[in-house]
Design an enzyme around this catalytic site. Structure first.
Site, PDB file in Angstrom:
ATOM      1  N   GLU A 169       0.973  -0.793  -4.751  1.00 47.13           N
ATOM      2  CA  GLU A 169       0.199   0.674  -5.492  1.00 47.13           C
ATOM      3  C   GLU A 169       1.347   2.062  -5.064  1.00 47.13           C
ATOM      4  OE1 GLU A 169      -4.051   2.910  -3.455  1.00 47.13           O
ATOM      5  OE2 GLU A 169      -2.109   2.044  -2.020  1.00 47.13           O
TER       6      GLU A 169
ATOM      7  N   ASP B  42       0.919  -1.323   0.089  1.00 50.93           N
ATOM      8  CA  ASP B  42      -0.010   0.105   0.061  1.00 50.93           C
ATOM      9  C   ASP B  42       1.173   1.442   0.170  1.00 50.93           C
ATOM     10  OD1 ASP B  42      -2.237   0.975   0.294  1.00 50.93           O
ATOM     11  OD2 ASP B  42      -1.693   1.953   2.598  1.00 50.93           O
TER      12      ASP B  42
END
Length: 598
Positions: A313, A251
């Site tokens: 990401e 993330d």
């Protein structure tokens, strides 16, 4: 849901559909003998040809997938109970959004303990049972790894903020005030802004310093310039790899480092949805040191067998910058999430055509990773049909985007519920908003609740998601007609469209591993050729991105083909089934055509 006619490819049959409809009524009720599941993507899982190049990855938002204890929140046992459904869909790996202990300010992305399970989702024993059951079905488990920040309730941060001399003080980013206002209030060290609005600095009165948070106030950033932080976070990877997981989605990885000299970010004209000045995150995003850490993460997971995967990401500004995530020697992540393609929020064949060409020619020659929906984006059904009011046309557009996802050359990521045509269900009142992004930004920014509503399994109470009187988010109003049970026996449903595409992707040599050439038979049609192996047919894909019929003219000889289109593999344009393939084909508005070409 309105259905549009489509061509059968002979895959589904009435017996299978009836079995799937029965199985969708209760968690875990799928009959294992009802059908032969599509072959796994890793039958030849080798270092040279790893599973993740051919697999289909399915994101599960655990709060919304399946509740088994009646509290209105999905849980790990719920995921386990639906593994047969996931297998029948043809999925090779599930990426599960965070299930770690958390105050749930950002619904799991504010982690209090990286090596435990939040009790609202279950126990570590539940997790271990789920991974074992997934492995038994040849489904891999990918964890969400959130390295940029922790919760302010993390034991690490509680120690860090306790005093300036605490051993963990430097595990986070603390700075003195830049100055003080006339009435004595401290001012932030610089103009850096939180992604979710307002200053990225929060003052702590106890130690009289500010801490940095790129996201919410309750999500202080870790200091990745501290070797102790690096060691602790690499140990997190090892902990879950030892538990048997098969990789990580990383993330917000591009935000790991900030300028240590605290230069102000450049200011642009205007204000954003939060009322703040528009800025360029020049000194808090995509710094070169990120790549050093990605290489370290890769070294850790590469120590484990089975070709574990790293997915990043990182919403990089262009394909060139995204390519750097692969590493100079493909020694960073294997699959960078391609926001360049995912963030084209319109049906523009020219835009998609140029981006797909860029991705095919990315400087690192890396494997593309495509997605059109996740927990931070409006549903596919809505994002690509803005201005279209006819439900039948919306359905065609959703099928078209599914086709692009599952027949282009790249690893596809699906989002739970897209396969049945779930829609974005945005709250209409601020008092109903659960996502802090929506609470802060209302009404210009209404948050992400709309794409996180519970999975729609059947037409019973709460769509079969939960027996609770109230679920954490309300079920979408269309659940009576848009659900797994209704769509399973319907050959023309969105669900069976996805199933056929996944099986076609898995069993057709050209779609499984062929190269991809982007074509331009018509400016309004996105089209590409997947090259078959020697002696085998190739596959031609044509997607009409317009609301008008479009005629397709291909120079088959120039493509090295001697016969042209020889068979229609799949289409939702009934006219094509009756049209001679030797003549130019006219594709209906928003229709899809997948053809065998030789």
């Amino acid at each position: 849901m309105n259905k549009t006619p489509l061509r059968t490819s002979g895959i589904a049959n009435s017996l299978l559909c009836a079995a799937l409809a029965l199985g969708s009524l209760l968690p875990g009720a799928f009959a294992q003998t009802a059908t032969q599941a599509p072959p796994a993507a890793d039958q030849k899982n080798t270092t040279a040809d790893p599973w993740w190049k051919h697999g289909v990855i399915y994101e599960i938002y655990p709060r919304s997938f399946q509740d088994t204890d009646g509290d209105g929140i999905g849980d790990i046992k719920g995921i386990t109970s639906r593994l047969d459904y996931i297998k029948q869909l043809g999925i090779d790996a599930i990426w599960i959004s965070p299930m770690y202990p958390s105050p749930q300010i950002d619904f799991g992305y504010d982690i209090a303990d990286y090596t435990a399970i939040d009790p609202q989702y279950g126990t570590m024993a539940d997790f271990e049972h789920m991974t074992a059951e997934a492995k038994r079905r040849n489904i891999r488990v990918i964890m969400d790894y959130v390295p940029n920040h922790t919760s302010d309730q993390s034991a690490w941060f509680k120690e860090s903020r306790s005093s300036r001399t605490n051993p963990k003080r430097d595990w986070y980013i603390w700075r003195d005030p830049k100055g003080f206002t006339a009435d004595g209030k401290p001012t932030p060290p610089n103009n850096w802004q939180s992604w979710f609005g307002h200053s990225a600095w929060e003052y702590d009165a106890t130690t009289k310093q500010f801490y940095y948070h790129h996201f919410y106030v309750q999500q202080p950033d870790l200091n990745w310039r501290n070797p102790e932080v690096i060691k602790a976070m690499m140990d997190v990877l090892r902990f879950w790899m030892d538990k048997g997981v098969n990789g990580f989605r990383i993330d917000a990885v591009s935000r790991l480092f900030e300028d240590p000299n605290l230069h102000d970010d450049p200011i642009l004209p205007g204000t954003n949805a939060f009322g703040d000045p528009n800025i360029v995150h020049k000194y808090t995003d995509n710094l070169p040191e990120v790549h050093d850490m990605l290489r370290e993460m890769r070294k850790v997971v590469d120590q484990y067998p089975g070709n574990p995967v790293l997915i990043s990401e990182a919403d990089e500004p262009n394909i060139f910058e995204l390519s750097k995530m692969y590493g100079a020697n493909n020694d960073e992540v294997q699959l960078p999430m391609d926001f360049q393609v995912a963030d084209v929020n319109e049906l523009s064949a020219p835009k998609f055509r140029e981006l797909l060409k860029e991705v095919e020619n990315n400087p690192a020659h890396g494997q593309p990773y495509f997605f059109f929906g996740n927990h931070d984006q409006d549903r596919i059904w809505d994002r690509y049909s803005i201005g279209v009011t006819d439900p039948a046309m919306k359905a065609r557009i959703a099928r078209m985007m599914a086709t692009l996802l599952l027949t282009s050359r790249g690893t596809p990521q699906m989002y739970y519920g897209d396969e049945i045509g779930m829609v974005t269900t945005t709250p209409t009142r601020v008092e109903d908003v659960r996502d802090p992004e929506g609470i802060t930004g209302w009404p210009k920014q209404k948050g992400r609740d709309g794409e996180r509503t519970p999975m729609q399994w059947n037409d019973s109470k709460n769509a079969g998601f939960s027996t609770a009187n109230t679920t954490w988010l309300p079920v979408a109003p269309d659940y009576k007609t848009v659900n797994v049970a209704v769509e399973s026996p319907d050959h023309e449903s969105m669900l069976n469209w996805y199933k056929r595409l996944i099986e076609l992707r898995r069993t057709n040599p050209a779609l499984y591993a062929g190269s991809m050439t982007v074509l331009n038979p018509n400016e309004e049609v996105l089209s590409y050729l997947r090259q078959g192996p020697p002696g085998k047919p190739s596959v031609l894909v044509a997607l009409n991105f317009s609301g008008k019929p479009q005629t397709l003219k291909y120079d088959y000889a120039a493509l090295g083909l001697t016969k042209g289109a020889t068979a229609t593999l799949e289409t939702n344009d009934p006219v094509i089934n009756h049209a001679p393939l030797t003549k130019p084909v006219t594709l209906a508005p928003y229709a899809t055509w997948i053809a065998e070409v030789q």
